[in-house]
Motif scaffolding. Structure first.
Motif, PDB file in Angstrom:
ATOM      1  N   ASP A 155       0.834  -1.209   0.000  1.00 21.98           N
ATOM      2  CA  ASP A 155       0.000   0.000   0.000  1.00 21.98           C
ATOM      3  C   ASP A 155       0.865   1.255   0.000  1.00 21.98           C
ATOM      4  O   ASP A 155       0.564   2.228  -0.698  1.00 21.98           O
ATOM      5  CB  ASP A 155      -0.937   0.010   1.217  1.00 21.98           C
ATOM      6  CG  ASP A 155      -2.044  -1.030   1.116  1.00 21.98           C
ATOM      7  OD1 ASP A 155      -2.305  -1.514  -0.011  1.00 21.98           O
ATOM      8  OD2 ASP A 155      -2.642  -1.357   2.159  1.00 21.98           O
ATOM      9  N   GLN A 156       1.946   1.210   0.781  1.00 20.11           N
ATOM     10  CA  GLN A 156       2.853   2.352   0.817  1.00 20.11           C
ATOM     11  C   GLN A 156       3.531   2.559  -0.545  1.00 20.11           C
ATOM     12  O   GLN A 156       3.700   3.685  -0.989  1.00 20.11           O
ATOM     13  CB  GLN A 156       3.911   2.161   1.905  1.00 20.11           C
ATOM     14  CG  GLN A 156       3.355   2.296   3.304  1.00 20.11           C
ATOM     15  CD  GLN A 156       4.386   1.962   4.373  1.00 20.11           C
ATOM     16  OE1 GLN A 156       5.426   1.359   4.095  1.00 20.11           O
ATOM     17  NE2 GLN A 156       4.095   2.346   5.609  1.00 20.11           N
ATOM     18  N   ILE A 157       3.905   1.476  -1.198  1.00 19.58           N
ATOM     19  CA  ILE A 157       4.518   1.585  -2.530  1.00 19.58           C
ATOM     20  C   ILE A 157       3.514   2.178  -3.513  1.00 19.58           C
ATOM     21  O   ILE A 157       3.852   3.046  -4.311  1.00 19.58           O
ATOM     22  CB  ILE A 157       5.018   0.205  -3.015  1.00 19.58           C
ATOM     23  CG1 ILE A 157       6.241  -0.226  -2.204  1.00 19.58           C
ATOM     24  CG2 ILE A 157       5.350   0.240  -4.499  1.00 19.58           C
ATOM     25  CD1 ILE A 157       6.711  -1.642  -2.486  1.00 19.58           C
ATOM     26  N   ARG A 158       2.260   1.737  -3.445  1.00 23.23           N
ATOM     27  CA  ARG A 158       1.228   2.262  -4.355  1.00 23.23           C
ATOM     28  C   ARG A 158       1.023   3.760  -4.118  1.00 23.23           C
ATOM     29  O   ARG A 158       0.968   4.544  -5.056  1.00 23.23           O
ATOM     30  CB  ARG A 158      -0.083   1.513  -4.138  1.00 23.23           C
ATOM     31  CG  ARG A 158      -1.195   1.949  -5.075  1.00 23.23           C
ATOM     32  CD  ARG A 158      -2.441   1.089  -4.927  1.00 23.23           C
ATOM     33  NE  ARG A 158      -2.785   0.871  -3.529  1.00 23.23           N
ATOM     34  CZ  ARG A 158      -3.808   1.430  -2.913  1.00 23.23           C
ATOM     35  NH1 ARG A 158      -4.603   2.213  -3.555  1.00 23.23           N
ATOM     36  NH2 ARG A 158      -4.051   1.184  -1.644  1.00 23.23           N
ATOM     37  N   GLU A 159       0.948   4.159  -2.834  1.00 25.59           N
ATOM     38  CA  GLU A 159       0.788   5.578  -2.516  1.00 25.59           C
ATOM     39  C   GLU A 159       1.997   6.375  -2.973  1.00 25.59           C
ATOM     40  O   GLU A 159       1.861   7.480  -3.504  1.00 25.59           O
ATOM     41  CB  GLU A 159       0.569   5.755  -1.016  1.00 25.59           C
ATOM     42  CG  GLU A 159      -0.772   5.259  -0.531  1.00 25.59           C
ATOM     43  CD  GLU A 159      -0.897   5.303   0.988  1.00 25.59           C
ATOM     44  OE1 GLU A 159      -1.870   4.747   1.488  1.00 25.59           O
ATOM     45  OE2 GLU A 159      -0.028   5.884   1.661  1.00 25.59           O
ATOM     46  N   MET A 174       5.833  -4.442 -10.694  1.00 30.36           N
ATOM     47  CA  MET A 174       5.604  -3.230  -9.914  1.00 30.36           C
ATOM     48  C   MET A 174       6.929  -2.646  -9.432  1.00 30.36           C
ATOM     49  O   MET A 174       7.138  -1.432  -9.478  1.00 30.36           O
ATOM     50  CB  MET A 174       4.682  -3.500  -8.725  1.00 30.36           C
ATOM     51  CG  MET A 174       4.402  -2.241  -7.916  1.00 30.36           C
ATOM     52  SD  MET A 174       3.355  -2.551  -6.509  1.00 30.36           S
ATOM     53  CE  MET A 174       1.778  -2.332  -7.267  1.00 30.36           C
ATOM     54  N   ALA A 175       7.823  -3.495  -8.981  1.00 31.10           N
ATOM     55  CA  ALA A 175       9.129  -3.027  -8.517  1.00 31.10           C
ATOM     56  C   ALA A 175       9.877  -2.337  -9.658  1.00 31.10           C
ATOM     57  O   ALA A 175      10.488  -1.280  -9.460  1.00 31.10           O
ATOM     58  CB  ALA A 175       9.943  -4.194  -7.962  1.00 31.10           C
ATOM     59  N   LEU A 176       9.817  -2.910 -10.854  1.00 33.30           N
ATOM     60  CA  LEU A 176      10.471  -2.293 -12.017  1.00 33.30           C
ATOM     61  C   LEU A 176       9.817  -0.960 -12.368  1.00 33.30           C
ATOM     62  O   LEU A 176      10.497   0.021 -12.702  1.00 33.30           O
ATOM     63  CB  LEU A 176      10.418  -3.236 -13.219  1.00 33.30           C
ATOM     64  CG  LEU A 176      11.300  -4.481 -13.123  1.00 33.30           C
ATOM     65  CD1 LEU A 176      11.016  -5.422 -14.295  1.00 33.30           C
ATOM     66  CD2 LEU A 176      12.764  -4.085 -13.094  1.00 33.30           C
ATOM     67  N   ALA A 177       8.490  -0.904 -12.289  1.00 36.55           N
ATOM     68  CA  ALA A 177       7.782   0.342 -12.602  1.00 36.55           C
ATOM     69  C   ALA A 177       8.155   1.439 -11.617  1.00 36.55           C
ATOM     70  O   ALA A 177       8.394   2.586 -11.999  1.00 36.55           O
ATOM     71  CB  ALA A 177       6.269   0.106 -12.602  1.00 36.55           C
TER      72      ALA A 177
END
Length: 160
Positions: A10-14, A140-143
């Protein structure tokens, strides 16, 4: 997936959302700075004119000033000419591609934010489903890495 992993995702998405908004803001500010001509003489002239104008306005301000009535009469007698000038200027501004792009960009941003806020539950559901997918996690990590790299590159370019 543990609760801690959920919180981190969630923190990564935010963080991604805020980085995208931040990058957009930085890009628009850079474009404004690049498009604004730096001319110190014009700035000094403009500020001098403002100061003189303010001084004149202050000296003519007051109860029963004859200039107020005179200016009102002149403006009223030229209202059609002024209307034509203002209309032409307004038409010129709204017909430019830059103005149209600004409206489209602002509208798109607002629609996107509205869609996201109105469908937060849906995004959470999809996010929860994707959290278990190892391929999704790696993408997601790459993005995130690409967004961070773009933002940092943009800062370096701006400071050069």
């Amino acid at each position: 997936m543990t609760q801690k992993e959920q919180q981190q995702l969630d923190q990564i998405r935010e963080l991604m959302e805020s980085l995208v908004e931040w990058k957009s803001d930085v890009d628009s500010r850079i474009k404004k700075v690049e498009s604004a001509p730096v001319n110190l003489e014009e700035e000094i002239l403009r500020e001098t004119q403002k100061a003189i104008s303010a001084a004149i306005a202050e000296s003519l301000k007051g109860y029963g000033s004859p200039l107020l009535k005179l200016v009102t009469e002149v403006v009223n007698s030229r209202s059609e000419t002024l209307r034509s000038i203002i209309t032409t200027a307004f038409d010129g501004v709204i017909s430019t591609d830059e103005f149209k792009q600004s409206i489209v960009s602002a509208f798109s941003h607002k629609v996107g934010r509205t869609i996201i806020s109105n469908n937060q539950g849906l995004f959470d559901k999809v996010s929860n489903e994707l959290k278990g997918d190892a391929v999704f996690k790696s993408k997601m990590a790459l993005a995130v890495a690409r967004v961070v790299e773009e933002c940092l590159q943009g800062k370096e370019d701006a400071s050069s």
